[in-house]
Design a protein around this motif. Structure first.
Motif, PDB file in Angstrom:
ATOM      1  N   PHE A 471       2.381  -4.110   2.548  1.00 50.64           N
ATOM      2  CA  PHE A 471       1.798  -2.837   1.948  1.00 50.64           C
ATOM      3  C   PHE A 471       1.130  -3.483   0.666  1.00 50.64           C
ATOM      4  O   PHE A 471       1.601  -4.272   0.061  1.00 50.64           O
ATOM      5  CB  PHE A 471       2.752  -1.682   1.617  1.00 50.64           C
ATOM      6  N   ASN A 472       0.216  -2.680   0.216  1.00 43.64           N
ATOM      7  CA  ASN A 472      -0.399  -2.904  -0.972  1.00 43.64           C
ATOM      8  C   ASN A 472      -0.109  -1.596  -1.874  1.00 43.64           C
ATOM      9  O   ASN A 472      -0.967  -0.564  -1.661  1.00 43.64           O
ATOM     10  CB  ASN A 472      -1.942  -3.278  -1.065  1.00 43.64           C
ATOM     11  N   LEU A 473       0.655  -2.022  -3.091  1.00 50.35           N
ATOM     12  CA  LEU A 473       1.299  -0.741  -3.761  1.00 50.35           C
ATOM     13  C   LEU A 473       0.224  -0.069  -4.646  1.00 50.35           C
ATOM     14  O   LEU A 473       0.128   0.983  -4.969  1.00 50.35           O
ATOM     15  CB  LEU A 473       2.484  -1.104  -4.536  1.00 50.35           C
ATOM     16  N   ARG A 474      -0.736  -1.095  -4.946  1.00 49.64           N
ATOM     17  CA  ARG A 474      -1.900  -0.342  -5.808  1.00 49.64           C
ATOM     18  C   ARG A 474      -2.617   0.441  -5.159  1.00 49.64           C
ATOM     19  O   ARG A 474      -3.203   1.763  -5.612  1.00 49.64           O
ATOM     20  CB  ARG A 474      -2.663  -1.415  -6.408  1.00 49.64           C
ATOM     21  N   LYS A 475      -3.079   0.349  -3.937  1.00 50.12           N
ATOM     22  CA  LYS A 475      -3.926   1.127  -2.933  1.00 50.12           C
ATOM     23  C   LYS A 475      -3.145   2.238  -2.131  1.00 50.12           C
ATOM     24  O   LYS A 475      -3.476   3.188  -1.780  1.00 50.12           O
ATOM     25  CB  LYS A 475      -4.791   0.489  -1.954  1.00 50.12           C
ATOM     26  N   ASP A 476      -1.575   1.665  -1.791  1.00 54.25           N
ATOM     27  CA  ASP A 476      -1.019   2.887  -0.810  1.00 54.25           C
ATOM     28  C   ASP A 476       0.348   2.941  -1.618  1.00 54.25           C
ATOM     29  O   ASP A 476       1.419   2.182  -0.930  1.00 54.25           O
ATOM     30  CB  ASP A 476      -0.969   1.946   0.347  1.00 54.25           C
ATOM     31  N   ALA A 477       0.580   3.448  -2.631  1.00 54.65           N
ATOM     32  CA  ALA A 477       1.938   3.483  -3.246  1.00 54.65           C
ATOM     33  C   ALA A 477       3.211   4.172  -2.520  1.00 54.65           C
ATOM     34  O   ALA A 477       4.406   3.655  -2.666  1.00 54.65           O
ATOM     35  CB  ALA A 477       1.866   4.305  -4.844  1.00 54.65           C
ATOM     36  N   GLN A 478       2.715   4.831  -1.310  1.00 53.59           N
ATOM     37  CA  GLN A 478       3.736   5.744  -0.609  1.00 53.59           C
ATOM     38  C   GLN A 478       3.907   4.746   0.603  1.00 53.59           C
ATOM     39  O   GLN A 478       4.866   4.919   1.465  1.00 53.59           O
ATOM     40  CB  GLN A 478       3.253   6.901  -0.483  1.00 53.59           C
ATOM     41  N   GLN A 479       3.378   3.593   0.703  1.00 53.40           N
ATOM     42  CA  GLN A 479       3.507   2.402   1.860  1.00 53.40           C
ATOM     43  C   GLN A 479       3.490   3.316   3.045  1.00 53.40           C
ATOM     44  O   GLN A 479       4.524   3.530   4.153  1.00 53.40           O
ATOM     45  CB  GLN A 479       4.840   2.197   1.676  1.00 53.40           C
ATOM     46  N   THR A 480       2.414   4.108   3.406  1.00 51.30           N
ATOM     47  CA  THR A 480       2.041   4.947   4.556  1.00 51.30           C
ATOM     48  C   THR A 480       1.451   4.092   5.621  1.00 51.30           C
ATOM     49  O   THR A 480       1.416   4.308   6.816  1.00 51.30           O
ATOM     50  CB  THR A 480       1.133   6.195   4.206  1.00 51.30           C
ATOM     51  N   THR A 481       0.702   3.035   4.984  1.00 52.70           N
ATOM     52  CA  THR A 481      -0.226   2.225   6.268  1.00 52.70           C
ATOM     53  C   THR A 481       0.180   0.590   6.236  1.00 52.70           C
ATOM     54  O   THR A 481       0.059   0.076   5.256  1.00 52.70           O
ATOM     55  CB  THR A 481      -1.868   2.501   5.812  1.00 52.70           C
ATOM     56  N   ASN A 482       0.605   0.192   7.526  1.00 51.83           N
ATOM     57  CA  ASN A 482       1.001  -1.249   7.462  1.00 51.83           C
ATOM     58  C   ASN A 482      -0.101  -2.032   7.667  1.00 51.83           C
ATOM     59  O   ASN A 482      -1.097  -1.795   8.596  1.00 51.83           O
ATOM     60  CB  ASN A 482       1.976  -1.251   8.557  1.00 51.83           C
ATOM     61  N   LEU A 483      -0.397  -2.815   6.787  1.00 49.05           N
ATOM     62  CA  LEU A 483      -1.370  -3.699   6.762  1.00 49.05           C
ATOM     63  C   LEU A 483      -1.424  -5.072   7.515  1.00 49.05           C
ATOM     64  O   LEU A 483      -2.233  -6.142   6.983  1.00 49.05           O
ATOM     65  CB  LEU A 483      -1.988  -4.055   5.282  1.00 49.05           C
ATOM     66  N   VAL A 484      -0.355  -5.346   8.389  1.00 47.19           N
ATOM     67  CA  VAL A 484      -0.040  -6.760   8.751  1.00 47.19           C
ATOM     68  C   VAL A 484      -1.158  -7.046   9.631  1.00 47.19           C
ATOM     69  O   VAL A 484      -1.478  -8.635   9.450  1.00 47.19           O
ATOM     70  CB  VAL A 484       1.399  -6.503   9.766  1.00 47.19           C
ATOM     71  N   LYS A 485      -1.863  -6.293  10.576  1.00 44.93           N
ATOM     72  CA  LYS A 485      -2.926  -6.873  11.198  1.00 44.93           C
ATOM     73  C   LYS A 485      -4.175  -7.175  10.225  1.00 44.93           C
ATOM     74  O   LYS A 485      -4.936  -8.065  10.547  1.00 44.93           O
ATOM     75  CB  LYS A 485      -3.356  -5.625  12.314  1.00 44.93           C
ATOM     76  N   GLU A 486      -4.568  -6.478   9.281  1.00 49.45           N
ATOM     77  CA  GLU A 486      -5.626  -6.603   8.375  1.00 49.45           C
ATOM     78  C   GLU A 486      -5.433  -7.957   7.629  1.00 49.45           C
ATOM     79  O   GLU A 486      -6.650  -8.383   7.027  1.00 49.45           O
ATOM     80  CB  GLU A 486      -5.851  -5.504   7.691  1.00 49.45           C
ATOM     81  N   TYR A 487      -4.373  -8.377   7.008  1.00 53.66           N
ATOM     82  CA  TYR A 487      -4.222  -9.494   6.364  1.00 53.66           C
ATOM     83  C   TYR A 487      -3.078 -10.426   6.835  1.00 53.66           C
ATOM     84  O   TYR A 487      -2.003 -10.736   6.155  1.00 53.66           O
ATOM     85  CB  TYR A 487      -3.883  -8.838   4.985  1.00 53.66           C
ATOM     86  N   PRO A 488      -3.632 -11.123   8.031  1.00 47.63           N
ATOM     87  CA  PRO A 488      -2.477 -11.990   8.409  1.00 47.63           C
ATOM     88  C   PRO A 488      -2.061 -13.106   7.539  1.00 47.63           C
ATOM     89  O   PRO A 488      -0.962 -13.727   7.632  1.00 47.63           O
ATOM     90  CB  PRO A 488      -3.148 -12.356   9.675  1.00 47.63           C
ATOM     91  N   GLU A 489      -3.097 -13.655   6.819  1.00 55.17           N
ATOM     92  CA  GLU A 489      -2.885 -14.690   5.916  1.00 55.17           C
ATOM     93  C   GLU A 489      -1.943 -14.333   4.667  1.00 55.17           C
ATOM     94  O   GLU A 489      -1.055 -15.114   4.405  1.00 55.17           O
ATOM     95  CB  GLU A 489      -4.090 -15.358   5.231  1.00 55.17           C
ATOM     96  N   LYS A 490      -1.848 -13.217   4.235  1.00 56.95           N
ATOM     97  CA  LYS A 490      -1.168 -12.582   3.216  1.00 56.95           C
ATOM     98  C   LYS A 490       0.374 -12.625   3.770  1.00 56.95           C
ATOM     99  O   LYS A 490       1.432 -12.888   3.166  1.00 56.95           O
ATOM    100  CB  LYS A 490      -1.441 -11.487   2.713  1.00 56.95           C
ATOM    101  N   VAL A 491       0.593 -11.901   5.091  1.00 53.72           N
ATOM    102  CA  VAL A 491       1.864 -12.093   5.761  1.00 53.72           C
ATOM    103  C   VAL A 491       2.426 -13.546   5.643  1.00 53.72           C
ATOM    104  O   VAL A 491       3.749 -13.587   5.477  1.00 53.72           O
ATOM    105  CB  VAL A 491       1.675 -11.489   7.014  1.00 53.72           C
ATOM    106  N   LYS A 492       1.603 -14.407   6.203  1.00 53.37           N
ATOM    107  CA  LYS A 492       1.996 -15.787   6.526  1.00 53.37           C
ATOM    108  C   LYS A 492       2.665 -16.373   4.900  1.00 53.37           C
ATOM    109  O   LYS A 492       3.613 -17.030   4.870  1.00 53.37           O
ATOM    110  CB  LYS A 492       1.097 -16.678   6.910  1.00 53.37           C
ATOM    111  N   GLU A 493       1.795 -16.075   3.994  1.00 51.70           N
ATOM    112  CA  GLU A 493       2.002 -16.481   2.554  1.00 51.70           C
ATOM    113  C   GLU A 493       3.399 -15.847   2.202  1.00 51.70           C
ATOM    114  O   GLU A 493       4.288 -16.581   1.423  1.00 51.70           O
ATOM    115  CB  GLU A 493       0.789 -16.024   1.592  1.00 51.70           C
ATOM    116  N   LEU A 494       3.460 -14.751   2.466  1.00 49.08           N
ATOM    117  CA  LEU A 494       4.630 -14.097   1.506  1.00 49.08           C
ATOM    118  C   LEU A 494       6.115 -14.266   2.432  1.00 49.08           C
ATOM    119  O   LEU A 494       7.088 -14.551   2.026  1.00 49.08           O
ATOM    120  CB  LEU A 494       4.477 -12.643   1.438  1.00 49.08           C
ATOM    121  N   LYS A 495       5.908 -14.497   3.827  1.00 54.48           N
ATOM    122  CA  LYS A 495       7.112 -14.851   4.435  1.00 54.48           C
ATOM    123  C   LYS A 495       7.425 -16.277   4.335  1.00 54.48           C
ATOM    124  O   LYS A 495       8.733 -16.564   4.266  1.00 54.48           O
ATOM    125  CB  LYS A 495       6.522 -14.929   6.268  1.00 54.48           C
TER     126      LYS A 495
END
Length: 510
Positions: A471-495
């Protein structure tokens, strides 16, 4: 008053902060650790709160209100471990849940805690209220004891069973939980869908390790009376430390500052506000219980004022996790959002499970009183912040996840390392990592509770079948939309970063 003169001070090197010219004092320190209090329950955090909390608000007016502060876990005992040790509890052998009744102290002997650090510095140290971190049952075990039996068959209650003393408290006055295997008690409550406040397990009083009246008498323990008792004792402790009480038994050294860790069992269920608070909130017994907590804060402030030590006392007010899941019932019945705008409640990895009120008041030193800070804070950071102010050097043997935020509250201080990453922990042991606006949840969902369908529909949750959440808290503070598919590199980085901090056993190297 209470100027500290210690030969030990001469042995302490300047800590990990670089300092400008600042006039330092040795403050009294009070941590008020609420139980299951939501971010949105407190009126200075939530203008739409159905509960008025004027005394907590007063702390904020005389201090700094933090808007991005987090408990170390989404559940009670792990957070209590973290706040006292400056270390995430999941680094221990216990990866999930709370210790069972009868278990030994969770905090290993010799590990630095806020209490042991301040005790060694010369402070009087006290814990009053809820404990939840295991006790030294073996010291009072009978030869016939098997396992973690804490009945009178397994424990000699004429012997001391210490809880706080092994980790640095010179005075302890706590109630221990025995669970519903030993005793069940029902309390009256209002009928809110999903409520969990009807019953509680056995509890009993212990003062400096000694059981009140010998063997536990669960039918004589009343949670309503207990909470009033512990605030009265906290006030009396302050008076005694200021030499304005004839009470004894607090193990006080003369002319020394004090550290009080006041841990009320409020507003955790069962919701049992004293009669003077019943009907005062308009939000049922839950709201009335929060009103009692606010009153208790006022009693502490008043005691400090009467003893002329408010200005030289550092007060930190916060909560061990987000509100209980029955808050969904309060939304429907009262329109009260105990988690404010966040998604998630107690036990969860979503923001509402661990984002808590966090107020720091120190009238004599904070120059920017009445201000807000959006700095990322974990309650594990309290230990290093206090150490920095007192020039206590912490080595790499403890406080592995504790960053100082002293520069945020007192002008003239600069810290070497600022927190940029926080790791969140659910009741079931799942982890998430926060960096900047991004949160990666190492699971396919951030909940440990059943989230009502109507609530998900109201906030617009988009269903998904992914293995993880981003989730991107600045754009989606309520964590409603999972962005795993849209940002695979960010997932890899944070994991990768989460794995690194888990494997290294710390997030900060001093």
């Amino acid at each position: 008053m209470m100027k500290l003169v210690l030969s030990l001070y001469l042995l302490m090197a300047i800590g990990c902060t670089a300092k400008k010219e600042v006039i330092k004092s040795t403050p009294n320190i009070i941590i008020i650790y609420a139980d299951d209090l939501g971010y949105g329950d407190v009126s200075c955090y939530n203008k739409q709160s159905k509960i008025s909390t004027p005394n907590i608000d007063k702390l904020a007016k005389n201090g700094i209100l933090f808007t991005d502060a987090h408990s170390p876990s989404g559940i009670c005992s792990p957070s209590r471990y973290g706040i006292l040790t400056g270390r995430y509890s999941w680094r221990t052998i216990r990866k999930r849940g709370n210790p069972k009744p009868g278990e030994q102290p969770w905090i290993n002997q010799g590990r630095v805690t806020i209490a042991s650090m301040l005790r060694d510095y010369g402070y009087n140290t006290a814990v009053i209220g809820k404990w939840g971190l295991g006790s030294d049952w073996k010291a009072a075990a009978k030869p016939t004891r098997e396992g973690i039996d804490i009945s009178a068959n397994g424990i000699d209650y004429n012997k001391p069973i210490y809880s706080g003393k092994p980790v640095g408290f010179t005075h302890e006055e706590v109630h221990l939980w025995y669970g519903q295997n030993y005793y069940k008690r029902k309390y009256p409550c209002h009928d809110v869908p999903g409520t969990k406040e009807h019953s509680d397990g056995g509890r009993w009083y212990f003062e400096n390790g000694i059981s009140k009246n010998g063997n536990p008498q669960f039918d004589q323990f009343d949670m309503e009376e207990a909470q009033m008792h512990y605030i009265a004792r906290s006030v009396d402790y302050i008076n005694a430390a200021a030499k304005n009480s004839k009470s004894t038994g607090y193990n006080l050294k003369n002319d020394a500052p004090f550290f009080l860790y006041y841990a009320p069992h409020i507003p955790h269920y069962p919701h049992v506000p004293a009669k003077q608070f019943q009907g005062t909130s308009g939000l049922g017994l839950y709201g009335d219980f929060v009103k009692e907590l606010d009153w208790a804060v006022g009693e502490i402030i008043t005691a400090l004022e009467k003893n002329n030590i408010l200005d030289e006392t550092l007060i930190i007010f916060t909560s061990d996790n987000g509100p209980e899941s029955q808050t969904f019932g309060y939304i429907k019945e009262y329109g009260h959002y105990a988690m404010k705008d966040f998604r998630g409640v107690k036990r969860d990895l979503w923001q509402g499970g661990h984002t808590t009120p966090f107020i720091v008041s120190y009238p004599n030193k904070i120059t920017k009183t009445g201000t807000e800070s959006n700095r990322l804070i974990s309650q594990t950071d309290i230990l290093s912040t206090i150490a920095d102010y007192l020039d206590i050097k912490l080595d790499n043997k403890g406080a592995e996840d504790s960053y100082s935020f002293l520069d945020e509250i007192i002008d003239g201080f600069e810290v070497k390392d600022k927190r940029e990453v926080a790791i969140h922990h659910s009741a079931s042991g799942k982890l998430a990592i926060r960096q900047g606006d991004w949160v990666f949840i190492n699971s396919n969902e951030g909940r440990d509770n059943e989230e009502p369908d109507w609530f998900k529909e109201n906030i617009g949750v988009v269903p998904h079948n992914e293995d993880f959440e981003l989730f991107n808290l600045r754009k989606d503070a309520q964590q409603t939309t999972n962005l795993v598919k849209e940002y695979p590199e960010k997932v890899k980085e944070l994991k990768k970063l989460l794995t690194q901090y888990v494997d290294e056993g710390r997030t900060l190297v001093r």
